[in-house]
Scaffold this active site. Sequence first.
Site, PDB file in Angstrom:
ATOM      1  N   SER A 269      17.912   4.121 -18.188  1.00 20.77           N
ATOM      2  CA  SER A 269      16.702   4.932 -17.999  1.00 20.77           C
ATOM      3  C   SER A 269      16.936   6.298 -18.600  1.00 20.77           C
ATOM      4  O   SER A 269      18.080   6.765 -18.704  1.00 20.77           O
ATOM      5  CB  SER A 269      16.380   5.060 -16.502  1.00 20.77           C
ATOM      6  OG  SER A 269      15.381   6.035 -16.275  1.00 20.77           O
TER       7      SER A 269
ATOM      8  N   TYR B  50      18.562   7.006  -7.688  1.00 21.62           N
ATOM      9  CA  TYR B  50      18.151   6.214  -8.843  1.00 21.62           C
ATOM     10  C   TYR B  50      18.823   6.740 -10.108  1.00 21.62           C
ATOM     11  O   TYR B  50      19.378   5.960 -10.900  1.00 21.62           O
ATOM     12  CB  TYR B  50      16.629   6.258  -8.992  1.00 21.62           C
ATOM     13  CG  TYR B  50      16.107   5.447 -10.153  1.00 21.62           C
ATOM     14  CD1 TYR B  50      15.919   4.080 -10.030  1.00 21.62           C
ATOM     15  CD2 TYR B  50      15.809   6.047 -11.371  1.00 21.62           C
ATOM     16  CE1 TYR B  50      15.441   3.310 -11.091  1.00 21.62           C
ATOM     17  CE2 TYR B  50      15.334   5.299 -12.436  1.00 21.62           C
ATOM     18  CZ  TYR B  50      15.155   3.936 -12.294  1.00 21.62           C
ATOM     19  OH  TYR B  50      14.690   3.184 -13.362  1.00 21.62           O
TER      20      TYR B  50
END
Length: 247
Positions: free
Chosen positions: A142, A155
């Site tokens: 990501s 995350y």
Amino acid sequence: MSDTAQPEVVLLTGAAGGMGTAIAEALVASGRKVVLADREEAAVRDLAARLGDRAVALVLDITDDRAVDACVDALPDGFRPIDTLINNAGHDIGGRKRFDLGSADDWSNIIRTNLMGLMRVTRAVLPSMVARDKGHIVNMSSINAVRIVPDMAPYSASKAGVRMFTETIRGELAETAVRVTEVLPGLTRTGIISRRYRGDEEQTRAYFEQFRMALDPADVARCILFALDQPPHVQIAEITVLPLNRW
């Protein structure tokens, strides 16, 4: 797709989600065979039925260590050995909160799925690739792995771990023909946001509305196919894909 007598076989985790479904569709359209791995049994079986005989469902929770260790042996004839692994499964359930205000259980579950589960699946598949001196590992990271985003510490930490894991095994495998690719998408319109808020659609809508842009899952799928379709001597180490601001 490489010139082989048999279609390449891809193991795709998180196959029943928005990103996974787009990737699965692109893989089947390219002529590959796909093992669709997901913990949502009904959704993954429906997807396999829709994609036809080039796809098979594998009900798999990547946080179940024993199930992951046995997953390759559970595959039917014609869907092994695995030529390509796409580690796509992940979530941010309970996320988008300041770290001290969130649940320790939520934070642990995010790390266990996004990083530890990914590593466990890779460990189950990689030895066969090394033995055959052939294969491709694609890890979905990501933009959070390289940019600080407040209120997303667990995350982002999980994706930063994916990034370092990917770079490390690429170095370890440098003397083999196994390729390793990291994909770092920006904001993408998938179900991960809805699941983060445990199905609260108002929070989901508000989250996307604060941004001017977002990718579609098919945008990321095309990038993955680009990496897979390179000649065997070409390794796409990483792809960062972001939306333009104007949309």
